[in-house]
Write a protein that holds these residues in place. Structure first.
Motif, PDB file in Angstrom:
ATOM      1  N   CYS A  87      65.513 -61.647  36.751  1.00 30.12           N
ATOM      2  CA  CYS A  87      66.447 -60.529  36.636  1.00 30.12           C
ATOM      3  C   CYS A  87      66.886 -60.349  35.185  1.00 30.12           C
ATOM      4  O   CYS A  87      67.217 -61.310  34.490  1.00 30.12           O
ATOM      5  N   PHE A  88      66.888 -59.083  34.744  1.00 21.76           N
ATOM      6  CA  PHE A  88      67.458 -58.775  33.439  1.00 21.76           C
ATOM      7  C   PHE A  88      68.039 -57.367  33.497  1.00 21.76           C
ATOM      8  O   PHE A  88      67.565 -56.526  34.259  1.00 21.76           O
ATOM      9  N   PRO A  89      69.093 -57.088  32.724  1.00 14.51           N
ATOM     10  CA  PRO A  89      69.782 -55.791  32.822  1.00 14.51           C
ATOM     11  C   PRO A  89      68.964 -54.660  32.215  1.00 14.51           C
ATOM     12  O   PRO A  89      68.205 -54.855  31.261  1.00 14.51           O
ATOM     13  N   CYS A  90      69.145 -53.469  32.799  1.00 13.26           N
ATOM     14  CA  CYS A  90      68.543 -52.262  32.224  1.00 13.26           C
ATOM     15  C   CYS A  90      69.308 -51.882  30.952  1.00 13.26           C
ATOM     16  O   CYS A  90      70.470 -52.247  30.776  1.00 13.26           O
ATOM     17  N   PRO A  91      68.664 -51.119  30.040  1.00  9.14           N
ATOM     18  CA  PRO A  91      69.401 -50.605  28.865  1.00  9.14           C
ATOM     19  C   PRO A  91      70.599 -49.758  29.287  1.00  9.14           C
ATOM     20  O   PRO A  91      70.706 -49.331  30.449  1.00  9.14           O
ATOM     21  N   LYS A  92      71.491 -49.510  28.353  1.00  4.63           N
ATOM     22  CA  LYS A  92      72.769 -48.850  28.648  1.00  4.63           C
ATOM     23  C   LYS A  92      72.606 -47.527  29.389  1.00  4.63           C
ATOM     24  O   LYS A  92      73.353 -47.234  30.317  1.00  4.63           O
ATOM     25  N   GLU A  93      71.660 -46.706  28.966  1.00  6.46           N
ATOM     26  CA  GLU A  93      71.520 -45.371  29.541  1.00  6.46           C
ATOM     27  C   GLU A  93      70.487 -45.333  30.662  1.00  6.46           C
ATOM     28  O   GLU A  93      69.973 -44.265  31.007  1.00  6.46           O
ATOM     29  N   PRO A 138      66.087 -43.443  33.616  1.00  9.04           N
ATOM     30  CA  PRO A 138      67.219 -42.867  32.868  1.00  9.04           C
ATOM     31  C   PRO A 138      68.319 -42.403  33.822  1.00  9.04           C
ATOM     32  O   PRO A 138      68.045 -41.814  34.871  1.00  9.04           O
ATOM     33  N   LYS A 139      69.568 -42.691  33.480  1.00  5.84           N
ATOM     34  CA  LYS A 139      70.694 -42.261  34.301  1.00  5.84           C
ATOM     35  C   LYS A 139      70.806 -40.735  34.274  1.00  5.84           C
ATOM     36  O   LYS A 139      70.583 -40.108  33.233  1.00  5.84           O
ATOM     37  N   PRO A 140      71.159 -40.113  35.407  1.00  5.61           N
ATOM     38  CA  PRO A 140      71.401 -38.662  35.382  1.00  5.61           C
ATOM     39  C   PRO A 140      72.654 -38.333  34.571  1.00  5.61           C
ATOM     40  O   PRO A 140      73.627 -39.082  34.586  1.00  5.61           O
ATOM     41  N   VAL A 141      72.592 -37.227  33.833  1.00 12.76           N
ATOM     42  CA  VAL A 141      73.713 -36.785  33.002  1.00 12.76           C
ATOM     43  C   VAL A 141      74.515 -35.755  33.787  1.00 12.76           C
ATOM     44  O   VAL A 141      73.952 -34.797  34.333  1.00 12.76           O
ATOM     45  N   TYR A 148      81.398 -44.214  35.565  1.00 14.54           N
ATOM     46  CA  TYR A 148      80.407 -44.491  36.605  1.00 14.54           C
ATOM     47  C   TYR A 148      79.294 -45.337  36.014  1.00 14.54           C
ATOM     48  O   TYR A 148      78.818 -45.059  34.907  1.00 14.54           O
ATOM     49  N   LYS A 149      78.881 -46.363  36.766  1.00 12.20           N
ATOM     50  CA  LYS A 149      77.824 -47.238  36.273  1.00 12.20           C
ATOM     51  C   LYS A 149      76.451 -46.601  36.401  1.00 12.20           C
ATOM     52  O   LYS A 149      75.576 -46.852  35.568  1.00 12.20           O
ATOM     53  N   GLU A 150      76.267 -45.780  37.447  1.00  9.28           N
ATOM     54  CA  GLU A 150      74.928 -45.287  37.745  1.00  9.28           C
ATOM     55  C   GLU A 150      74.631 -43.913  37.160  1.00  9.28           C
ATOM     56  O   GLU A 150      73.528 -43.404  37.302  1.00  9.28           O
ATOM     57  N   ARG A 151      75.589 -43.277  36.478  1.00  7.99           N
ATOM     58  CA  ARG A 151      75.328 -41.988  35.834  1.00  7.99           C
ATOM     59  C   ARG A 151      76.175 -41.833  34.579  1.00  7.99           C
ATOM     60  O   ARG A 151      77.165 -42.536  34.390  1.00  7.99           O
ATOM     61  N   ILE A 152      75.758 -40.892  33.744  1.00  8.39           N
ATOM     62  CA  ILE A 152      76.416 -40.652  32.461  1.00  8.39           C
ATOM     63  C   ILE A 152      77.257 -39.382  32.567  1.00  8.39           C
ATOM     64  O   ILE A 152      76.776 -38.348  33.060  1.00  8.39           O
TER      65      ILE A 152
END
Length: 464
Positions: A168-174, A186-189, A343-347
């Protein structure tokens, strides 16, 4: 003196001649390349000059062209110098004596047509799977079980926002994992746009309010010589309608993709147009008070608050807000930003205030003028004004103050794009409150009760 039978080396193992065969073919390939370099083939004979000196580059050039068959195996090279992939398929199998040996069970030939490369001619013995733990599904990681073999483990889900590949490793910020937690997307904007129902409704009310202000101004202009319009300071009324039109339209700047210019425009346009609007209402309130004072014997106060002084009052109050906005924009202007914390899952794409002091200074100045105007309107509400505009101003400012008092906690607590929606709602609600409370009764009399729109009716008290 060395006994070759006692050596344990893959090169001396005559039962498995794969490596030997590779060397064998390599030597033959070099021999063919040298032969082709020193020999000239004619129609009937081949002439070889065995004494000529050849360079390694010549041999390499000929090596790429060799094509021969040795012991049933074709040998040739492609443009990259790679041989055609042709492999024996071997399988670990237990013999009758109980020993493990490699058995040729088939052939792979890349030169054959697609789908025909594999040939299996013997049964395979598959390596048994672990009897302890199955493979972990996507989105989980292995945790070894204490005191058990390495093939024994538990599958633990990856933490939120992480994928496994294989650990397990974290995804990049966006970015954010998919449902299986094995790929980062990529997170939805998100922002308040014209393509969603909320944005369309707010934009419709904004345009509708602006049209209502324009229609009201047209009615007032058409009946500008009527007693109702003339008795209620027509110049400030037209200026107030113009500012209300701008107030409605400035709500549109809050909808759409935030950009550097739209972020600066939306807050400054909102601050300046609302101060212009409140300044006009304040001017009308002062006119009502001064008009009553002017009816007292020996009073000449109206000469100190005539049309030039009214214009100067509106310009002065508005100029102070322009100055506040200018300082805000010069020092720390608003700017677009990607909010990754709500929100963690979107920007959330929004306008940062730049300077919170500047924003609250703009709002505070509007609130100060509104409270001042409300106090004056309350003081003037019982004055003998036939059309009693002071009462209408009192109601309109009561609505205005109530809207913006409730706006503050709603603005602070609303998440994401709803923060913008709350601000637009406050702008539209307060603007509709002003135009309906102040102008709706006058338009009703002008259009549907023309018998009351007379000078005689104006001279009678408490007829509004």
């Amino acid at each position: 003196t060395e006994d070759i039978t006692t050596l344990q080396s893959p090169y001396t193992d005559t039962s498995q001649l794969r490596i030997t065969n590779m060397v064998y073919k390599a030597v033959y390939a070099i021999a063919h390349a040298i032969h082709n370099a020193v020999c000239q083939k004619t129609k009937s004979t081949t002439h070889c000059d065995k004494l000529t000196r050849i360079e390694s580059k010549q041999i390499l050039a000929q090596l790429k062209k060799v094509n021969f068959s040795q012991n049933g195996y074709d040998v040739s090279f492609d443009a990259n110098g790679d041989p055609v992939a042709k492999y024996e398929l071997v399988n670990w199998q237990k013999s009758k004596s109980g020993s493990i040996e490699l058995v040729t069970v088939g052939l792979y030939d890349a030169s054959l047509p697609v789908g025909q490369e594999f040939h299996i001619n013997k049964n395979l013995t598959w390596v048994p799977s672990s009897v302890c733990s199955d493979s972990c599904p996507p989105g989980t990681r292995k945790v070894l079980q204490k005191g058990k073999p390495i093939c024994c483990y538990d599958c633990i889900p990856c933490p939120e926002g992480e994928i496994n590949s294989p650990d397990c490793f974290p995804c990049p910020k966006e970015f954010w994992p998919n449902a299986e937690r094995n790929i980062c997307f990529p997170k939805p904007v998100e922002f308040l746009s014209y393509n969603e129902v909320l944005g369309i409704i707010l934009a419709a009310f904004s345009v509708g309010g602006a049209c209502l202000a324009v229609i009201t101004a047209a009615v007032f202009f058409r009946h500008r010589t009527s007693p109702v319009v003339r008795a209620n300071n027509s110049e400030l009324s037209f200026l107030l309608l113009f500012s209300l039109t701008l107030c409605f339209l400035c709500a549109l700047t809050f909808i759409g993709t935030p950009s550097e210019w739209s972020c600066m425009l939306r807050h400054t346009a909102f601050g300046i147009t609302f101060v212009l609007c409140i300044s006009c209402v304040l001017g009308k309130t002062i006119v009502v008070l001064m008009a009553f004072k002017a009816t007292l014997p020996g009073s000449n106060v109206m000469k100190w608050f005539g049309p030039p002084q009214q214009r100067m009052t509106v310009v002065s109050f508005t100029f102070i807000q322009v100055l506040i906005c200018t300082i805000w924009l010069v020092l720390r202007p608003p700017f677009p930003m990607k909010n990754l914390t709500i929100y963690k899952e979107r920007i959330i794409l929004e306008c940062a205030l730049g300077s919170a002091v500047g924003f609250w200074a703009v709002l505070g100045y509007i609130g100060l003028l509104a409270v001042f105007c409300f106090v004056l309107a309350v003081l003037a509400r019982k004055l003998p004004d036939n059309f009693n505009e002071a009462k209408l101003i009192t109601f309109s400012m009561l609505i205005f103050c109530a809207v913006w008092i409730t706006f503050i906690p709603a603005y602070v607590s609303s998440p994401g794009k709803f923060t913008v929606a709350v601000e637009i709602f406050a702008i539209l609600a307060s603007s509709f409150g002003l135009i309906l409370c102040i102008f709706a009764p006058k338009c009703f009399i002008i259009l549907f009760k023309p018998e009351k729109n007379t000078k005689k009716h104006l001279m009678n008290k408490n007829q509004y």
